[in-house]
Scaffold this motif. Structure first.
Motif, PDB file in Angstrom:
ATOM      1  N   ARG A   1      -6.855  17.319  10.357  1.00  0.00           N
ATOM      2  CA  ARG A   1      -6.037  18.515  10.095  1.00  0.00           C
ATOM      3  C   ARG A   1      -4.716  18.442  10.859  1.00  0.00           C
ATOM      4  O   ARG A   1      -3.643  18.727  10.310  1.00  0.00           O
ATOM      5  N   THR A   2      -4.809  18.081  12.128  1.00  0.00           N
ATOM      6  CA  THR A   2      -3.608  17.999  12.951  1.00  0.00           C
ATOM      7  C   THR A   2      -2.710  16.849  12.496  1.00  0.00           C
ATOM      8  O   THR A   2      -1.482  16.997  12.387  1.00  0.00           O
ATOM      9  N   GLY A   3      -3.320  15.708  12.216  1.00  0.00           N
ATOM     10  CA  GLY A   3      -2.545  14.523  11.858  1.00  0.00           C
ATOM     11  C   GLY A   3      -1.852  14.624  10.512  1.00  0.00           C
ATOM     12  O   GLY A   3      -0.769  14.047  10.326  1.00  0.00           O
ATOM     13  N   LEU A   4      -2.471  15.329   9.563  1.00  0.00           N
ATOM     14  CA  LEU A   4      -1.895  15.406   8.216  1.00  0.00           C
ATOM     15  C   LEU A   4      -1.080  16.674   7.985  1.00  0.00           C
ATOM     16  O   LEU A   4      -0.425  16.808   6.948  1.00  0.00           O
ATOM     17  N   ALA A   5      -1.098  17.584   8.942  1.00  0.00           N
ATOM     18  CA  ALA A   5      -0.361  18.846   8.779  1.00  0.00           C
ATOM     19  C   ALA A   5       1.136  18.636   8.540  1.00  0.00           C
ATOM     20  O   ALA A   5       1.729  19.338   7.707  1.00  0.00           O
ATOM     21  N   PRO A   6       1.799  17.694   9.243  1.00  0.00           N
ATOM     22  CA  PRO A   6       3.244  17.563   9.040  1.00  0.00           C
ATOM     23  C   PRO A   6       3.658  16.630   7.904  1.00  0.00           C
ATOM     24  O   PRO A   6       4.847  16.294   7.793  1.00  0.00           O
ATOM     25  N   CYS A   7       2.706  16.204   7.065  1.00  0.00           N
ATOM     26  CA  CYS A   7       3.047  15.241   6.007  1.00  0.00           C
ATOM     27  C   CYS A   7       4.127  15.785   5.081  1.00  0.00           C
ATOM     28  O   CYS A   7       4.026  16.921   4.607  1.00  0.00           O
ATOM     29  N   ARG A   8       5.113  14.961   4.790  1.00  0.00           N
ATOM     30  CA  ARG A   8       6.179  15.365   3.868  1.00  0.00           C
ATOM     31  C   ARG A   8       5.774  15.155   2.409  1.00  0.00           C
ATOM     32  O   ARG A   8       6.335  15.782   1.524  1.00  0.00           O
ATOM     33  N   ASN A   9       4.830  14.267   2.170  1.00  0.00           N
ATOM     34  CA  ASN A   9       4.388  14.009   0.801  1.00  0.00           C
ATOM     35  C   ASN A   9       2.885  14.258   0.710  1.00  0.00           C
ATOM     36  O   ASN A   9       2.105  13.650   1.436  1.00  0.00           O
ATOM     37  N   HIS A  10       2.478  15.134  -0.180  1.00  0.00           N
ATOM     38  CA  HIS A  10       1.073  15.484  -0.345  1.00  0.00           C
ATOM     39  C   HIS A  10       0.440  14.815  -1.561  1.00  0.00           C
ATOM     40  O   HIS A  10      -0.726  15.084  -1.865  1.00  0.00           O
ATOM     41  N   ALA A  11       1.192  13.982  -2.273  1.00  0.00           N
ATOM     42  CA  ALA A  11       0.668  13.287  -3.450  1.00  0.00           C
ATOM     43  C   ALA A  11       0.045  11.957  -3.021  1.00  0.00           C
ATOM     44  O   ALA A  11       0.700  11.127  -2.394  1.00  0.00           O
ATOM     45  N   LEU A  12      -1.224  11.775  -3.373  1.00  0.00           N
ATOM     46  CA  LEU A  12      -2.007  10.627  -2.920  1.00  0.00           C
ATOM     47  C   LEU A  12      -2.409   9.796  -4.139  1.00  0.00           C
ATOM     48  O   LEU A  12      -3.244  10.226  -4.937  1.00  0.00           O
ATOM     49  N   VAL A  13      -1.823   8.613  -4.307  1.00  0.00           N
ATOM     50  CA  VAL A  13      -2.129   7.757  -5.451  1.00  0.00           C
ATOM     51  C   VAL A  13      -3.038   6.629  -4.989  1.00  0.00           C
ATOM     52  O   VAL A  13      -2.667   5.817  -4.132  1.00  0.00           O
ATOM     53  N   THR A  14      -4.245   6.581  -5.548  1.00  0.00           N
ATOM     54  CA  THR A  14      -5.261   5.605  -5.146  1.00  0.00           C
ATOM     55  C   THR A  14      -5.741   4.816  -6.356  1.00  0.00           C
ATOM     56  O   THR A  14      -5.721   5.308  -7.490  1.00  0.00           O
ATOM     57  N   SER A  15      -6.213   3.587  -6.117  1.00  0.00           N
ATOM     58  CA  SER A  15      -6.710   2.776  -7.218  1.00  0.00           C
ATOM     59  C   SER A  15      -7.987   3.357  -7.800  1.00  0.00           C
ATOM     60  O   SER A  15      -8.233   3.253  -9.003  1.00  0.00           O
ATOM     61  N   HIS A  16      -8.813   3.973  -6.995  1.00  0.00           N
ATOM     62  CA  HIS A  16     -10.138   4.490  -7.372  1.00  0.00           C
ATOM     63  C   HIS A  16     -10.185   5.945  -6.908  1.00  0.00           C
ATOM     64  O   HIS A  16      -9.842   6.250  -5.766  1.00  0.00           O
ATOM     65  N   ALA A  17     -10.587   6.838  -7.781  1.00  0.00           N
ATOM     66  CA  ALA A  17     -10.531   8.271  -7.472  1.00  0.00           C
ATOM     67  C   ALA A  17     -11.685   8.693  -6.566  1.00  0.00           C
ATOM     68  O   ALA A  17     -12.501   9.554  -6.916  1.00  0.00           O
ATOM     69  N   ALA A  18     -11.739   8.091  -5.380  1.00  0.00           N
ATOM     70  CA  ALA A  18     -12.837   8.351  -4.446  1.00  0.00           C
ATOM     71  C   ALA A  18     -12.483   9.376  -3.379  1.00  0.00           C
ATOM     72  O   ALA A  18     -13.350   9.746  -2.586  1.00  0.00           O
TER      73      ALA A  18
END
Length: 337
Positions: free
Chosen positions: A218-235
């Motif tokens: 929660r703390t580490g991802l709170a300041p992320c500027r991009n919230h779009a996560l593109v992955t090869s496998h929808a896991a």
């Protein structure tokens, strides 16, 4: 694009051949040469015998059982859990176990063995894991947001199952894995009442560690500027849901699925629209799909581990270490500095 798609098809075919060959080698030597968790499936002295269907369940069972049980993982390192087939010896291991921990619908061979051999000494974790997210299709963006509901839900006849169309990858949400640890503790306590207090104390310690991990995410991802996560496998739907990200899985729920040119184009369009700078691939899956989309969009590639199994290429020696490596990867890839 046609040439790149042909390359992906060849890479996926090679991967499937390697997975089948690996499974064949392991079928005759399950619990010995092909894995680090050796054992016959029967108790060692007064220790309980616990069988886990795949790695995250093994991790939770080992943490909860401590020295009171021998825990065997049916899915050997380097093998894809979705593709698991069981040898007669492995089925015998399931039959002889004091407790079999599995996720109904994820591994049909395990479901069959449990149905035929395990009787009432099995624990289907779908209820405690709370499988609430729908299984995504290829090229589908997952729901983002925070799930603040209580994760301690008892299993039952109406418990969600993978077979009902739910995303099975609950363990990428640490608090859902903590709930599974609690459920394992209760079943072990019923099997060995004399050690019930120890099992529950171990589950409490596991929950403390996983709650700490949750706070780190929660703390580490709170300041992320991009919230779009593109992955090869929808896991990564549960991880995305917990921490406010939006997952776009190029190949959908199945890691073996081969994307069509239209699906690759859709992924590239999504990445450009959301200014995605990193496309993620995995340890047990060919990186060809992710690398194709990265080339099309000018993005970087990085490894994000779905923790379906540990290998020599894993970024840590256990669940928490690999999850922390995932967090570091996400912080860099999602621009969270």
């Amino acid at each position: 694009m046609v040439l790149m798609f042909s390359t992906i098809r060849r890479a996926a075919s090679v991967r499937r051949f390697a997975a089948v060959a690996f499974a064949g080698l392991c079928a005759g030597s399950l619990l010995t040469a092909c894995g680090s968790e050796s054992g016959s499936g029967s108790g060692d002295g007064d220790r309980l015998s616990v069988v886990a269907a795949f790695y995250p369940l093994q991790y939770a069972a080992e943490r909860v059982a401590g020295d009171a049980a021998n825990v065997v993982n049916l899915t050997k390192p380097g093998a894809e859990p979705h593709d698991l087939e069981l040898s007669p010896r492995a089925v015998g291991t399931v039959s002889e176990a004091d407790l079999v921990v599995y996720l109904r619908g994820l591994q049909p061979a395990v479901d069959s063995a449990v149905h035929q051999e395990a009787g009432d000494h099995s624990l289907d974790v779908t209820g405690s894991a709370r499988l609430t997210l729908p299984a995504p299709s290829a090229g589908e963006s997952g729901h983002a947001g925070h799930d603040n509901h209580d994760n301690n839900v008892e299993g039952g006849e109406e418990a969600d199952s993978v077979a009902s169309g739910k995303d099975p990858h609950f363990w990428l949400d640490p608090l859902r894995l903590a709930a599974v640890g609690d459920a394992i503790a209760e079943r072990l306590a019923a099997a060995d009442p004399g050690r019930a207090a120890s099992f529950r104390a171990n589950a409490d310690r596991l929950r403390t560690d996983l709650t700490t991990l949750d706070r780190e995410f929660r703390t580490g991802l709170a300041p992320c500027r991009n919230h779009a996560l593109v992955t090869s496998h929808a896991a990564f739907g549960y991880l995305a849901h917990r921490y406010g990200l939006t997952q776009f899985g190029i190949t959908g729920l199945s890691p073996d699925q081969e994307p069509s040119p239209a699906e690759l184009s859709s992924a590239a369009t999504f990445a450009r629209k959301h200014d995605v700078r990193t496309i993620y691939h995995e340890t047990l899956v060919s990186p060809a799909v992710a690398k194709t989309v990265a080339r099309e969009t000018g993005a970087d590639n990085a490894v994000l581990d779905p923790l379906e199994g540990l290998t020599s290429q894993s970024a840590g020696k256990d669940y928490i270490a690999v999850m922390r490596a995932n967090l570091a990867t996400l912080r860099k890839g999602q621009d969270c500095s």
